[in-house]
Design a protein around this motif. Structure first.
Motif, PDB file in Angstrom:
ATOM      1  N   LEU A  79       0.827  -1.212   0.000  1.00 54.41           N
ATOM      2  CA  LEU A  79       0.000   0.000   0.000  1.00 54.41           C
ATOM      3  C   LEU A  79       0.859   1.259   0.000  1.00 54.41           C
ATOM      4  CD1 LEU A  79      -2.998  -0.898   2.337  1.00 54.41           C
ATOM      5  CD2 LEU A  79      -3.063  -0.344  -0.096  1.00 54.41           C
ATOM      6  N   TYR A  80       1.922   1.242   0.797  1.00 48.91           N
ATOM      7  CA  TYR A  80       2.835   2.377   0.770  1.00 48.91           C
ATOM      8  C   TYR A  80       3.412   2.553  -0.639  1.00 48.91           C
ATOM      9  CZ  TYR A  80       6.979   5.203   1.124  1.00 48.91           C
ATOM     10  OH  TYR A  80       7.917   6.163   0.893  1.00 48.91           O
ATOM     11  N   GLY A  81       3.787   1.446  -1.264  1.00 46.92           N
ATOM     12  CA  GLY A  81       4.380   1.509  -2.597  1.00 46.92           C
ATOM     13  C   GLY A  81       3.466   2.115  -3.640  1.00 46.92           C
ATOM     14  N   VAL A  82       2.191   1.795  -3.583  1.00 48.50           N
ATOM     15  CA  VAL A  82       1.278   2.312  -4.605  1.00 48.50           C
ATOM     16  C   VAL A  82       0.663   3.660  -4.230  1.00 48.50           C
ATOM     17  CG1 VAL A  82       0.731   0.040  -5.544  1.00 48.50           C
ATOM     18  CG2 VAL A  82      -0.713   1.010  -3.763  1.00 48.50           C
ATOM     19  N   THR A  83       0.871   4.118  -3.013  1.00 43.60           N
ATOM     20  CA  THR A  83       0.337   5.424  -2.620  1.00 43.60           C
ATOM     21  C   THR A  83       1.492   6.412  -2.441  1.00 43.60           C
ATOM     22  OG1 THR A  83       0.288   4.726  -0.294  1.00 43.60           O
ATOM     23  CG2 THR A  83      -1.750   4.478  -1.555  1.00 43.60           C
ATOM     24  N   PHE A  84       1.971   6.544  -1.238  1.00 41.90           N
ATOM     25  CA  PHE A  84       3.026   7.513  -0.945  1.00 41.90           C
ATOM     26  C   PHE A  84       4.349   7.159  -1.603  1.00 41.90           C
ATOM     27  CE2 PHE A  84       0.198   7.599   2.819  1.00 41.90           C
ATOM     28  CZ  PHE A  84      -0.295   8.884   2.651  1.00 41.90           C
ATOM     29  N   GLY A  85       4.609   5.881  -1.774  1.00 43.19           N
ATOM     30  CA  GLY A  85       5.878   5.438  -2.350  1.00 43.19           C
ATOM     31  C   GLY A  85       6.100   5.950  -3.758  1.00 43.19           C
ATOM     32  N   LYS A  86       5.051   5.966  -4.561  1.00 48.26           N
ATOM     33  CA  LYS A  86       5.171   6.482  -5.933  1.00 48.26           C
ATOM     34  C   LYS A  86       5.578   7.953  -5.910  1.00 48.26           C
ATOM     35  CE  LYS A  86       1.941   5.051  -8.955  1.00 48.26           C
ATOM     36  NZ  LYS A  86       0.585   4.693  -9.417  1.00 48.26           N
ATOM     37  N   ARG A  87       4.937   8.721  -5.044  1.00 51.67           N
ATOM     38  CA  ARG A  87       5.251  10.147  -4.936  1.00 51.67           C
ATOM     39  C   ARG A  87       6.669  10.352  -4.386  1.00 51.67           C
ATOM     40  NH1 ARG A  87       2.383  12.572  -0.404  1.00 51.67           N
ATOM     41  NH2 ARG A  87       4.291  11.944   0.623  1.00 51.67           N
ATOM     42  N   ASP A  88       7.013   9.591  -3.348  1.00 53.05           N
ATOM     43  CA  ASP A  88       8.343   9.725  -2.760  1.00 53.05           C
ATOM     44  C   ASP A  88       9.430   9.333  -3.748  1.00 53.05           C
ATOM     45  OD1 ASP A  88       7.151  10.563  -0.421  1.00 53.05           O
ATOM     46  OD2 ASP A  88       7.374   8.636   0.599  1.00 53.05           O
ATOM     47  N   PHE A  89       9.192   8.270  -4.519  1.00 54.98           N
ATOM     48  CA  PHE A  89      10.183   7.838  -5.510  1.00 54.98           C
ATOM     49  C   PHE A  89      10.319   8.867  -6.617  1.00 54.98           C
ATOM     50  CE2 PHE A  89      12.018   5.302  -8.930  1.00 54.98           C
ATOM     51  CZ  PHE A  89      13.034   4.664  -8.254  1.00 54.98           C
ATOM     52  N   ALA A  90       9.208   9.463  -7.035  1.00 53.13           N
ATOM     53  CA  ALA A  90       9.257  10.511  -8.062  1.00 53.13           C
ATOM     54  C   ALA A  90      10.035  11.730  -7.551  1.00 53.13           C
ATOM     55  CB  ALA A  90       7.847  10.909  -8.486  1.00 53.13           C
ATOM     56  N   ARG A  91       9.845  12.074  -6.292  1.00 50.38           N
ATOM     57  CA  ARG A  91      10.589  13.199  -5.705  1.00 50.38           C
ATOM     58  C   ARG A  91      12.081  12.880  -5.628  1.00 50.38           C
ATOM     59  NH1 ARG A  91       7.903  14.498  -0.242  1.00 50.38           N
ATOM     60  NH2 ARG A  91       9.610  15.986  -0.145  1.00 50.38           N
ATOM     61  N   LEU A  92      12.418  11.665  -5.215  1.00 48.84           N
ATOM     62  CA  LEU A  92      13.819  11.246  -5.156  1.00 48.84           C
ATOM     63  C   LEU A  92      14.428  11.231  -6.551  1.00 48.84           C
ATOM     64  CD1 LEU A  92      16.261  10.127  -3.595  1.00 48.84           C
ATOM     65  CD2 LEU A  92      15.269   7.846  -3.909  1.00 48.84           C
ATOM     66  N   ASP A  93      13.680  10.740  -7.518  1.00 52.43           N
ATOM     67  CA  ASP A  93      14.123  10.697  -8.902  1.00 52.43           C
ATOM     68  C   ASP A  93      14.425  12.106  -9.412  1.00 52.43           C
ATOM     69  OD1 ASP A  93      14.539   9.228 -11.399  1.00 52.43           O
ATOM     70  OD2 ASP A  93      12.691  10.207 -12.078  1.00 52.43           O
ATOM     71  N   ALA A  94      13.513  13.047  -9.189  1.00 51.96           N
ATOM     72  CA  ALA A  94      13.708  14.430  -9.647  1.00 51.96           C
ATOM     73  C   ALA A  94      14.892  15.074  -8.929  1.00 51.96           C
ATOM     74  CB  ALA A  94      12.437  15.231  -9.411  1.00 51.96           C
ATOM     75  N   TYR A  95      15.018  14.822  -7.638  1.00 51.12           N
ATOM     76  CA  TYR A  95      16.124  15.388  -6.865  1.00 51.12           C
ATOM     77  C   TYR A  95      17.467  14.893  -7.389  1.00 51.12           C
ATOM     78  CZ  TYR A  95      19.357  16.093  -2.988  1.00 51.12           C
ATOM     79  OH  TYR A  95      20.451  16.433  -2.237  1.00 51.12           O
ATOM     80  N   LEU A  96      17.585  13.588  -7.582  1.00 50.15           N
ATOM     81  CA  LEU A  96      18.847  13.031  -8.068  1.00 50.15           C
ATOM     82  C   LEU A  96      19.157  13.484  -9.492  1.00 50.15           C
ATOM     83  CD1 LEU A  96      18.781   9.454  -6.565  1.00 50.15           C
ATOM     84  CD2 LEU A  96      20.215  11.372  -5.887  1.00 50.15           C
ATOM     85  N   LYS A  97      18.133  13.592 -10.311  1.00 48.80           N
ATOM     86  CA  LYS A  97      18.339  14.084 -11.673  1.00 48.80           C
ATOM     87  C   LYS A  97      18.929  15.486 -11.632  1.00 48.80           C
ATOM     88  CE  LYS A  97      15.973  15.024 -15.989  1.00 48.80           C
ATOM     89  NZ  LYS A  97      14.674  15.000 -16.701  1.00 48.80           N
ATOM     90  N   HIS A  98      18.359  16.325 -10.796  1.00 52.02           N
ATOM     91  CA  HIS A  98      18.845  17.704 -10.667  1.00 52.02           C
ATOM     92  C   HIS A  98      20.264  17.749 -10.117  1.00 52.02           C
ATOM     93  CE1 HIS A  98      18.872  21.974  -9.780  1.00 52.02           C
ATOM     94  NE2 HIS A  98      19.209  21.681  -8.536  1.00 52.02           N
ATOM     95  N   ARG A  99      20.518  17.012  -9.028  1.00 53.33           N
ATOM     96  CA  ARG A  99      21.843  17.033  -8.397  1.00 53.33           C
ATOM     97  C   ARG A  99      22.930  16.463  -9.303  1.00 53.33           C
ATOM     98  NH1 ARG A  99      23.002  19.886  -3.916  1.00 53.33           N
ATOM     99  NH2 ARG A  99      24.605  18.345  -3.595  1.00 53.33           N
ATOM    100  N   ILE A 100      22.649  15.351  -9.943  1.00 50.67           N
ATOM    101  CA  ILE A 100      23.666  14.709 -10.781  1.00 50.67           C
ATOM    102  C   ILE A 100      23.919  15.532 -12.037  1.00 50.67           C
ATOM    103  CG2 ILE A 100      24.143  12.652 -12.186  1.00 50.67           C
ATOM    104  CD1 ILE A 100      22.808  11.037  -9.909  1.00 50.67           C
ATOM    105  N   THR A 101      22.856  16.080 -12.627  1.00 52.95           N
ATOM    106  CA  THR A 101      23.034  16.939 -13.809  1.00 52.95           C
ATOM    107  C   THR A 101      23.872  18.159 -13.438  1.00 52.95           C
ATOM    108  OG1 THR A 101      20.902  16.226 -14.657  1.00 52.95           O
ATOM    109  CG2 THR A 101      21.810  18.244 -15.586  1.00 52.95           C
ATOM    110  N   LYS A 102      23.600  18.746 -12.305  1.00 56.28           N
ATOM    111  CA  LYS A 102      24.345  19.913 -11.828  1.00 56.28           C
ATOM    112  C   LYS A 102      25.809  19.557 -11.592  1.00 56.28           C
ATOM    113  CE  LYS A 102      23.710  23.536  -8.372  1.00 56.28           C
ATOM    114  NZ  LYS A 102      22.900  23.948  -7.218  1.00 56.28           N
ATOM    115  N   ARG A 103      26.055  18.410 -10.977  1.00 57.45           N
ATOM    116  CA  ARG A 103      27.427  17.960 -10.690  1.00 57.45           C
ATOM    117  C   ARG A 103      28.180  17.673 -11.976  1.00 57.45           C
ATOM    118  NH1 ARG A 103      28.638  14.040  -5.850  1.00 57.45           N
ATOM    119  NH2 ARG A 103      28.147  15.970  -4.853  1.00 57.45           N
ATOM    120  N   LYS A 104      27.530  17.061 -12.947  1.00 52.03           N
ATOM    121  CA  LYS A 104      28.186  16.754 -14.224  1.00 52.03           C
ATOM    122  C   LYS A 104      28.518  18.031 -14.988  1.00 52.03           C
ATOM    123  CE  LYS A 104      26.725  12.108 -15.365  1.00 52.03           C
ATOM    124  NZ  LYS A 104      26.037  11.273 -16.351  1.00 52.03           N
ATOM    125  N   GLN A 105      27.664  19.053 -14.887  1.00 48.93           N
ATOM    126  CA  GLN A 105      27.935  20.321 -15.556  1.00 48.93           C
ATOM    127  C   GLN A 105      29.133  21.031 -14.917  1.00 48.93           C
ATOM    128  OE1 GLN A 105      24.205  22.399 -15.370  1.00 48.93           O
ATOM    129  NE2 GLN A 105      23.402  21.377 -17.189  1.00 48.93           N
TER     130      GLN A 105
END
Length: 108
Positions: A79-105
């Motif tokens: 239940l966590y996975g299909v409710t809050f987990g999806k949102r939390d994973f999307a937030r983690l995904d966006a955060y890491l995308k931003h941080r890693i892209t910034k670091r690579k630049q």
């Protein structure tokens, strides 16, 4: 089947640990290594891992004939996975995308 049911909690913890390992590999491959196609394989493995967790709950219910603590734990994880987990994973995904892209630049 008896052996499987004797070790059901170990299997559940192992499946949850593999979920986090697969999630980490998915994110690393996707953003750090830039391997989008291979990261999709890990995304499929994450889905399969959740199906294994669901299967463990179903098997335990069929074996014991009762809905007990083990199934409640599995229901909570799923239940966590299909409710809050999806949102939390999307937030983690966006955060890491931003941080890693910034670091690579910065490295260029």
């Amino acid at each position: 089947m008896d052996l499987l049911m004797e070790h059901k909690w170990v299997l559940l913890v192992g499946a949850e640990a593999s979920f986090w390992l697969l999630s980490g590999l998915f994110l690393v491959l996707r953003y750090w290594a830039g391997l989008d196609r291979i990261s999709l394989v890990f995304l499929a493995l994450i889905v399969a891992d959740n199906l294994v967790i669901l299967g463990l709950g179903v098997l335990d219910y069929l074996y014991t004939g009762e809905f007990a603590t083990y199934q409640f734990a599995i229901a909570a994880v799923l239940l966590y996975g299909v409710t809050f987990g999806k949102r939390d994973f999307a937030r983690l995904d966006a955060y890491l995308k931003h941080r890693i892209t910034k670091r690579k630049q910065k490295a260029r």
